[in-house]
Each structure stands twice: as structure tokens, then as C-alpha cells.
Design an enzyme around this catalytic site. Structure first.
Site, mmCIF file in Angstrom:
data_model
loop_
_atom_site.group_PDB
_atom_site.id
_atom_site.type_symbol
_atom_site.label_atom_id
_atom_site.label_comp_id
_atom_site.label_asym_id
_atom_site.label_seq_id
_atom_site.Cartn_x
_atom_site.Cartn_y
_atom_site.Cartn_z
ATOM 1 N N GLU A 331 0.847 -1.182 0.000
ATOM 2 C CA GLU A 331 0.000 0.000 0.000
ATOM 3 C C GLU A 331 0.889 1.240 0.000
ATOM 4 O OE1 GLU A 331 -2.351 0.262 3.547
ATOM 5 O OE2 GLU A 331 -0.648 -0.045 4.881
ATOM 6 N N ARG A 335 0.989 10.276 3.560
ATOM 7 C CA ARG A 335 1.138 11.141 4.732
ATOM 8 C C ARG A 335 2.518 10.926 5.323
ATOM 9 N NH1 ARG A 335 1.031 7.042 8.386
ATOM 10 N NH2 ARG A 335 -0.491 5.370 8.099
#
Length: 710
Positions: A331, A335
Site C-alpha cells: 500500500e 502522509r
């Protein structure tokens, strides 16, 4: 009027001094652990609001201060005295304790932005950091989001879409089902087609929430139920996907940094394989496993993916790596990652500074060949958790005593708490991120061992015993690790440090010399009043010591400035600084420096010592007292087979039984949610339900009675 003005000025000065003292939590001599801002005259923002709490809010504020940027903290009502609130230049309350009403309350946060005139928002990690609607609302108000644009957030935030994009970008992906899993029956069918074992996980979010491994049809059904419930609770999105679970994988991630001008870099890797319940515990950079060729291939694929979604800001591409160094896309986190400090240590870059520059529109300052790997860094996540329960169930309470090991060199502590802070049920139980750095991995690990021994935490149960055991375990030291490390090394659960004969003698010697020292000092204060049969000028003490189920005869003698202890047929020499008021006990035991902690000491002779990370209860008695103690009645332990108590503080999500029901061994009785993770409580034997003491929606504490069986 003049007096009032003077008092106001003094109040402001005291507030500024207080904020300054809280902020200075990093060792000033360690520039590698906290990178310096480049000496340029770049203009970025005047004021940034941090839409987060705890250690990450404090972390962002530190860089903003270096860059001359004012900061605004948001907080819930229970966080009004939190460290990040004290550190910021301004603070705004955005609601009550539940995250849905405060830190996830977009309306309240947008109002705080308008009221304070903040020009940009740094979301930290978690909460709204990967929420595309929040980023859209900021853009509509002309406020900069210090992160990627909404397209990248949406594309990478959805695991199904991100996998398709990764395939198109020629990034290695794990075999699996790319659509949305609609039901438990569909989950079983898909799992059978892929082939067990499979990983069932939430399409949105991360952090280990909404993830289950299934090895058969029953586990696939159960995994679908729990994963969808956890996903809905944590992310407001219950969609799931299923993919092949890779046995004995390493979790290795690549830090990327990209700007709005098409430039992108990879900042080397982080090894994050030590996990429990799919959540990271210990990380390090770089990895012991990767060679130059594999590192470059992973880095280049990570950059390919970032460019495919026109990514800008700092982000992390996570991979699973098998034993043959094949790597597969897992994934992308759009952030700042929790474990970013170890990348900062080995590259010398301040990632928060870089994110702020990119958000303002500046180009990256470096080329790929400029990114180094200098030394080694290790991060331990220090949690308020009981590591003896499933490697860490949450603990809550107030920090009655708290002391970070910042007096040591090459140590960094990212925290958002201080002595007196509360660890509550509402938020993640992380206390801090403890980071150590060294020229080599061995140096970084040795420093971590020292730092953990010097870390003082009282008032909550913490996971330092587990952390210390991990970083000193031969398998970890050799680099032989995978995401299965904890269940393989501790198949029966974590039991703490297992004492060898030599270590047991060390512990007994330390406890008895502490007892003798306390006795002598008490007698000096009390003069002629004797509290034991031992005279003040005695040079020999014959004692009986209990450790667990064993009793040991111990003889302690004065030996120069210290003591000589005869125990279990051996001799142990102990000397040190016997400051009984200090939580730390620096001792020299047989020529080896040890840092012990005295957690408690009772007049009954009970002493609790933290020794090599683990707490041990030792009872030190005179020979006569030990003989009399044998006649004391023992407390009968509770019959736990007929009751079910909550193993952690949390909220009852569901109750599956009622009085009169017959339950089978292993049958679910209720579900407890703690820190957004759901835990199924099951019966340990077949029996009839006598009483149910809880109901859905109730908050329970650790040890609360839930259900009684016949």
C-alpha cells in the site's frame, strides 16, 4: 494600570518560557537526530494549524519553530492541558473527547482555521491526514494542505484502486481479488480461489486496523465480519479486499519525497517487520536484508508509483519482501509515517520541513545521488500496554512519574506527554517513539538497550519489557526476522525475561543489597530505635529471599564501598549509588554496569525491581521472619474458568449470550473494542451462562466482570 500591564507582561513571559521548556526535548548536540533547517531565505507560511494531537503534533511544531512559523494547536476538551497545546502559539478546542466529535470534526477544525487565520494545515498521521474531503474543503478556502492533492489521496487511499494503478505503473503486486468483497460467503469463495492463507483487509485506512489472516473457510467468515466492523469504526468505510498472504514476509517500506514540478526521490528503506496485530513495534533504517540492487529496484518502483499519481509531499510505499528478495506492493501511505524519524537520522533530512516547502510550491533541493545512508537508526514504539496480554493490550492511567532518557547521547524521544499526563481510553496508547542512532547497527542497538533501561514510566503498564527483549534477542540481533517474529519467538505469549542462573544471582544480590542499605539508613535516622534485629555496625546479614516459587538463603557482607553477596553457591559483588529517592539505581554487579529501577519497596520486605527491562517481585526477609511467614494463610486464587473479565479497558461492541444459554469452549461471548481494535472474548469451557454483567455500548475497565458461568 501600570501594575496590570506589568503582570500581563510577566504572564506572557512565563507562558513563553513554559512553551520553550516543553519544546526543547531533543539533545542539542545531536544534529543528526533533529536535522537543521537550511540557511535559505525561503518564504513559506506565517501560521500553520496542526490538525492532530500528541507526539506528531509536537514533532511538527518543533520544525515550524525552527522555520520561524507560528503554530495553532487543536484539541479536545480532555486534551486542554496536553503538551502539544502548551507548545503551540495558539490553541483552539474543537470538541469533546471522542475523536468523531473533535479531531475528526471537520466543521470545528475549519472554524478554527478561519478564527486563527492559519494559511496551511499539517495533518500529521491518522485522523484526517488521508481524508480527501478534508483536503478539498481546505482547497476551497484557499488554505494549503501540507500533503498530496486529493487525486493522490483518493487513488492511494483505496487499496483496490491503488493496486490497479500500481500494476499499470509496472510495480510488483500481490496476487489477489481486486474488487469489493460483498459478503462472508463471497469472502470464502474468493479465498478458496486464491488459495489459503489469505489476508482480508480494509480497502480504506491502515495502521493494522481491519486486517485478518484466514487459513480456512471458518476464519474467512470470521475475518470478514471483524474486518468490516473495524473498518467501519475506524475509517467510516467497511469495504474489504482479499489477497494472497505471503508466509514469512518482511515488511520493508520506501520513503518517497516529491514536489509539484514532477521531481521525486526515494529516501532509502525502513525495516518494519517486528509487528503485533499488524501494527509495528520496532523499526530500523536501513534494512539488514536488502542489497544495493534490490534497494534501488524498490526505490525506483516507489518513485514510478508516486509519479503515476502525480504525487507531491512525503509519502511511503510499503512492500512485502519474501526470502528470495522478491518484493510486492502492499500500500502507499499518503502522509508522514509514524516511523519517519529513523529516515531523518540516516539521511540528515527534516521531512516535515520538506513537506512544508513542497506545499508552498518549492522544488526539491536534492538529486537522487545526494541521498545518503549514514549510520543506523532504530525506533521503539513505547506504548501504554500490557505486553503479557497478546503482546500488548491497552493500559490507561496517569503518569505519576515520567523521565525520558535524553541525558544520553544519540537518543531522540518524540513524545506528546509529560509527568502528570493521562493516557485515556479515547486515543492511541502510544507514549513515545524512542529513537537511537549509531555509526553501526550494533552501536544503535546498544544505545537502545541503554535508553530503555534509563526510561522511567510510572502510573501505567508499558511495553518496555517486550521492547528490550526484542532488541536483545539473538534472532533479531542476527537480522533473522519476519512479520511472524513475535508469534514464532514467543509461541506461548510473552513471559518477560527468562532468568539464567547467573542473571538470577545478579537480581537476588541487587535486591538484598538494596534491602540492607535501606535498613541501615532507616536505623541511622531513627537512632536507638531498632526496626530489625540487625545492629547498625553489623557487617553480615543472613537473609531469606523469595523469588517466584523459590526461596533462597543469602548472606550479605560489607566489601569496601559495596557488598559481597553469597547466593546459590556463588559470589556476587555489588557497588553503586544507593540513592533510594531516585527511580534509577546505577549498579556495578560483578564488574558489569547495570541500570535497575526500584518500582516499589514495602516495609514487609517486598521489593519490585525492573531488571533488564522486566519487573520482578522479590521478598527479602530475615531468617526468623521467613520462618514465621510460612504460617501465614495464602490467598486462594480466583476460579477464572467460570468467569469472564475484561482483559483491557474498552467499549462493549456486542454481547452474544444471555442467561440460560449454553456455550461451547471457544464460543464467542462478547466483543470488546479498545483503541479501535475489536477483540472477541470466548468461553474457556462448555457451561451454562449464569449472569451477564455488561451490555453493548458500555465502557468497561481492565478486570471488570463481564459474564459468569455455572
Amino acid at each position: 494600570m501600570a501594575a496590570h500591564s506589568l503582570l500581563t507582561s510577566l504572564s506572557r513571559l512565563l507562558s513563553a518560557a513554559k512553551r520553550s521548556s516543553v519544546r526543547c526535548r531533543c539533545p542539542a548536540h545531536s544534529t543528526r537526530l533533529y536535522s537543521t533547517v537550511h540557511a535559505s531565505e525561503e518564504k513559506t507560511f506565517d501560521k500553520i494549524l496542526i490538525a492532530n494531537r500528541g507526539e506528531i503534533a509536537c514533532r511538527v511544531i518543533k520544525t515550524c519553530r525552527k522555520m520561524g512559523i507560528q503554530t495553532v494547536a487543536v484539541h479536545s476538551d480532555v486534551d486542554s492541558s496536553a503538551v502539544h497545546v502548551k507548545m503551540a502559539d495558539e490553541a483552539v478546542c474543537v470538541g469533546p473527547a471522542p475523536t468523531s466529535k473533535s479531531y475528526l470534526n471537520m466543521d470545528a477544525i475549519m472554524d478554527a482555521i478561519r478564527r486563527t487565520g492559519a494559511q496551511a494545515v499539517h495533518p500529521g498521521y491518522g485522523f484526517l491526514s488521508e481524508n480527501k474531503e478534508f483536503a478539498k474543503r481546505l482547497a476551497a478556502e484557499g488554505v494549503a494542505f501540507i500533503g498530496p492533492d486529493t487525486h493522490a489521496i483518493q487513488a492511494m487511499g483505496d487499496k483496490i484502486e491503488s493496486k490497479l494503478i500500481a500494476k499499470a505503473a509496472k510495480v510488483n503486486t500481490i496476487p489477489g481479488f481486486d474488487g469489493v468483497v460483498e459478503s462472508a460467503d463471497a469472502a470464502v469463495k474468493i479465498s478458496q480461489e486464491i488459495g489459503y492463507p489469505v489476508m482480508i483487509k480494509a480497502s480504506a485506512g491502515g495502521g493494522g486496523k481491519g486486517m485478518r489472516i484466514a487459513w480456512n473457510d471458518d476464519e474467512a467468515r470470521e475475518g470478514f465480519r471483524f474486518s468490516s466492523q473495524e473498518a467501519a469504526s475506524s475509517f467510516g468505510d467497511d469495504r474489504l479486499l482479499i489477497e494472497k498472504f505471503i508466509d514469512n514476509p518482511r515488511h520493508i517500506e520506501i520513503q518517497v519525497l516529491a514536489d509539484k514540478h514532477g521531481n521525486a526521490l526515494w529516501l532509502n528503506e525502513r525495516e518494519c517487520s517486528i509487528q503485533r496485530r499488524n501494527q509495528k513495534v520496532v523499526e530500523e533504517a536501513p534494512s539488514t536484508f536488502l542489497d544495493l540492487e534490490t534497494r534501488r529496484a524498490m526505490g525506483e518502483q516507489a518513485v514510478q508509483l508516486a509519479k503515476a499519481v502525480q504525487y507531491s509531499s512525503a509519502g511511503t510505499v510499503e512492500f512485502l519482501v519474501d526470502s528470495r528478495k522478491n518484493f510486492y506492493f502492499l500500500e502507499m501511505n499518503t502522509r508522514l509515517q509514524v516511523e519517519h524519524p529513523i529516515t531523518e537520522c540516516i539521511t540528515g533530512l527534516d521531512l516535515v520541513e520538506q513537506m512544508i516547502r513542497v506545499a508552498k510550491g518549492y522544488q526539491l533541493q536534492h538529486q537522487q545521488e545526494d541521498i545518503p545512508i549514514n549510520g543506523w537508526a532504530v525506533e521503539s514504539r513505547v506504548y501504554a500496554e500490557d505486553p503479557y496480554k497478546s503482546f500488548g493490550l491497552p493500559s490507561i492511567g496517569r503518569l505519576s512519574q515520567y523521565q525520558e532518557p535524553l541525558d544520553l547521547s544519540n537518543v531522540r524521544v518524540d513524545s506528546g506527554i509529560q509527568e502528570g499526563s493521562d493516557i485515556s481510553i479515547y486515543y492511541d496508547p502510544m507514549i513515545s517513539k524512542l529513537v537511537t542512532y549509531g555509526a553501526t547497527r550494533a552501536e544503535a542497538l546498544a544505545k537502545m538497550e541503554e535508553a530503555l533501561d534509563h526510561y522511567v514510566i510510572r502510573g501505567v503498564t508499558h511495553n518496555i519489557p517486550l521492547l528490550r527483549e526484542i532488541i536483545t534477542h539473538p534472532r533479531f540481533v542476527s537480522g533473522d526476522i519476519s512479520t511472524n517474529f513475535l508469534p514464532e519467538v514467543y509461541p506461548e505469549g510473552f513471559k518477560g525475561l527468562q532468568l539464567s542462573a547467573e542473571l538470577r544471582r545478579e537480581l537476588l544480590a541487587a535486591a538484598t543489597t538494596l534491602h540492607v542499605t535501606a535498613q541501615l539508613r532507616s536505623q541511622r535516622f531513627l537512632g536507638d530505635l531498632r526496626i530489625s534485629s540487625t545492629p547498625v555496625d553489623s557487617t553480615r546479614w543472613d537473609l531469606s529471599v523469595e523469588l517466584g516459587e523459590q526461596r533462597h538463603d543469602v548472606t550479605v557482607r560489607r566489601s569496601g564501598e559495596g557488598f559481597s553477596v553469597e547466593v546459590e553457591g556463588g559470589r556476587v559483588d555489588v557497588s553503586g549509588q544507593w540513592n533510594l529517592a531516585s527511580p534509577l539505581l546505577p549498579l556495578n554487579i560483578n564488574g558489569t554496569q547495570r541500570m535497575l529501577q526500584c518500582l516499589s519497596r514495602e516495609a514487609s520486605g517486598d521489593i519490585v525491581l525492573q531488571y533488564l527491562g522486566t519487573s520482578f517481585k522479590v521478598r527479602v526477609l530475615s531468617k526468623l521472619a521467613a520462618q514465621l511467614n510460612a504460617f501465614m494463610p495464602e490467598k486462594v486464587p480466583e476460579d477464572t474458568s467460570s468467569i469472564l473479565r475484561s482483559p483491557m479497558p474498552g467499549t462493549v461492541v456486542a454481547v452474544s449470550v444471555k442467561p440460560g444459554d449454553t456455550v461451547a469452549e471457544g464460543q464467542e461471548i462478547c466483543v470488546i473494542e479498545a483503541m479501535k481494535m475489536q477483540n472477541s472474548m470466548t468461553a474457556v469451557k462448555q457451561a451454562k451462562v449464569k449472569h451477564v454483567h455488561c451490555k453493548a455500548g458500555e465502557t468497561v475497565g481492565e478486570g471488570d466482570l463481564l459474564v459468569e458461568l455455572e
